[in-house]
Design a protein around this motif. Structure first.
Motif, PDB file in Angstrom:
ATOM      1  N   HIS A  32       0.850  -1.186   0.000  1.00  0.00           N
ATOM      2  CA  HIS A  32       0.000   0.000   0.000  1.00  0.00           C
ATOM      3  C   HIS A  32       0.881   1.230   0.000  1.00  0.00           C
ATOM      4  O   HIS A  32       2.032   1.189   0.434  1.00  0.00           O
ATOM      5  N   LYS A  33       0.337   2.339  -0.450  1.00  0.00           N
ATOM      6  CA  LYS A  33       1.083   3.592  -0.505  1.00  0.00           C
ATOM      7  C   LYS A  33       0.474   4.604   0.464  1.00  0.00           C
ATOM      8  O   LYS A  33      -0.721   4.531   0.763  1.00  0.00           O
ATOM      9  N   PRO A  34       1.299   5.546   0.958  1.00  0.00           N
ATOM     10  CA  PRO A  34       0.773   6.591   1.836  1.00  0.00           C
ATOM     11  C   PRO A  34      -0.408   7.306   1.167  1.00  0.00           C
ATOM     12  O   PRO A  34      -0.380   7.562  -0.040  1.00  0.00           O
ATOM     13  N   GLY A  35      -1.437   7.581   1.938  1.00  0.00           N
ATOM     14  CA  GLY A  35      -2.609   8.279   1.421  1.00  0.00           C
ATOM     15  C   GLY A  35      -3.717   7.368   0.925  1.00  0.00           C
ATOM     16  O   GLY A  35      -4.851   7.805   0.773  1.00  0.00           O
ATOM     17  N   GLU A  36      -3.411   6.102   0.656  1.00  0.00           N
ATOM     18  CA  GLU A  36      -4.462   5.166   0.237  1.00  0.00           C
ATOM     19  C   GLU A  36      -5.404   4.902   1.403  1.00  0.00           C
ATOM     20  O   GLU A  36      -5.020   4.972   2.560  1.00  0.00           O
ATOM     21  N   THR A  37      -6.650   4.567   1.086  1.00  0.00           N
ATOM     22  CA  THR A  37      -7.626   4.234   2.110  1.00  0.00           C
ATOM     23  C   THR A  37      -7.355   2.838   2.655  1.00  0.00           C
ATOM     24  O   THR A  37      -7.133   1.897   1.891  1.00  0.00           O
ATOM     25  N   VAL A  38      -7.381   2.712   3.974  1.00  0.00           N
ATOM     26  CA  VAL A  38      -7.150   1.432   4.646  1.00  0.00           C
ATOM     27  C   VAL A  38      -8.406   0.578   4.491  1.00  0.00           C
ATOM     28  O   VAL A  38      -9.502   1.006   4.843  1.00  0.00           O
ATOM     29  N   LYS A  39      -8.257  -0.623   3.956  1.00  0.00           N
ATOM     30  CA  LYS A  39      -9.404  -1.518   3.718  1.00  0.00           C
ATOM     31  C   LYS A  39      -9.737  -2.385   4.928  1.00  0.00           C
ATOM     32  O   LYS A  39     -10.859  -2.834   5.071  1.00  0.00           O
ATOM     33  N   GLU A  60      -9.533   0.894   9.533  1.00  0.00           N
ATOM     34  CA  GLU A  60     -10.341   0.819   8.318  1.00  0.00           C
ATOM     35  C   GLU A  60     -11.030   2.151   8.047  1.00  0.00           C
ATOM     36  O   GLU A  60     -11.611   2.757   8.950  1.00  0.00           O
ATOM     37  N   GLY A  61     -10.963   2.603   6.790  1.00  0.00           N
ATOM     38  CA  GLY A  61     -11.617   3.835   6.381  1.00  0.00           C
ATOM     39  C   GLY A  61     -10.731   5.065   6.479  1.00  0.00           C
ATOM     40  O   GLY A  61     -11.022   6.081   5.860  1.00  0.00           O
ATOM     41  N   GLU A  62      -9.656   4.990   7.266  1.00  0.00           N
ATOM     42  CA  GLU A  62      -8.709   6.105   7.340  1.00  0.00           C
ATOM     43  C   GLU A  62      -7.662   5.926   6.232  1.00  0.00           C
ATOM     44  O   GLU A  62      -7.776   5.019   5.417  1.00  0.00           O
ATOM     45  N   HIS A  63      -6.645   6.787   6.206  1.00  0.00           N
ATOM     46  CA  HIS A  63      -5.622   6.721   5.176  1.00  0.00           C
ATOM     47  C   HIS A  63      -4.290   6.255   5.754  1.00  0.00           C
ATOM     48  O   HIS A  63      -3.987   6.552   6.913  1.00  0.00           O
ATOM     49  N   PHE A  64      -3.521   5.536   4.938  1.00  0.00           N
ATOM     50  CA  PHE A  64      -2.186   5.150   5.351  1.00  0.00           C
ATOM     51  C   PHE A  64      -1.368   6.418   5.568  1.00  0.00           C
ATOM     52  O   PHE A  64      -1.442   7.364   4.780  1.00  0.00           O
ATOM     53  N   PRO A  65      -0.564   6.462   6.649  1.00  0.00           N
ATOM     54  CA  PRO A  65       0.182   7.673   6.981  1.00  0.00           C
ATOM     55  C   PRO A  65       1.398   7.863   6.082  1.00  0.00           C
ATOM     56  O   PRO A  65       1.880   6.910   5.458  1.00  0.00           O
TER      57      PRO A  65
END
Length: 45
Positions: free
Chosen positions: A5-12, A35-40
């Protein structure tokens, strides 16, 4: 191989994720993502 995953993507799925920094080869570390937040961001330059 685990999903990447990349920073800013939505956490599934809420979980503890291992962060592997590209480039400078800094130390790996873990982050708890919800879940629903973004990767830092990873602290890149």
């Amino acid at each position: 191989m685990a999903d990447q995953h990349k920073p800013g993507e939505t956490v599934k799925a809420s979980a503890i994720y291992k962060v592997v920094k590209e480039g400078d080869g800094g130390p790996e570390f873990e982050v708890t993502c919800v879940e629903g937040e973004h990767f830092p961001p990873t602290g890149g330059r």
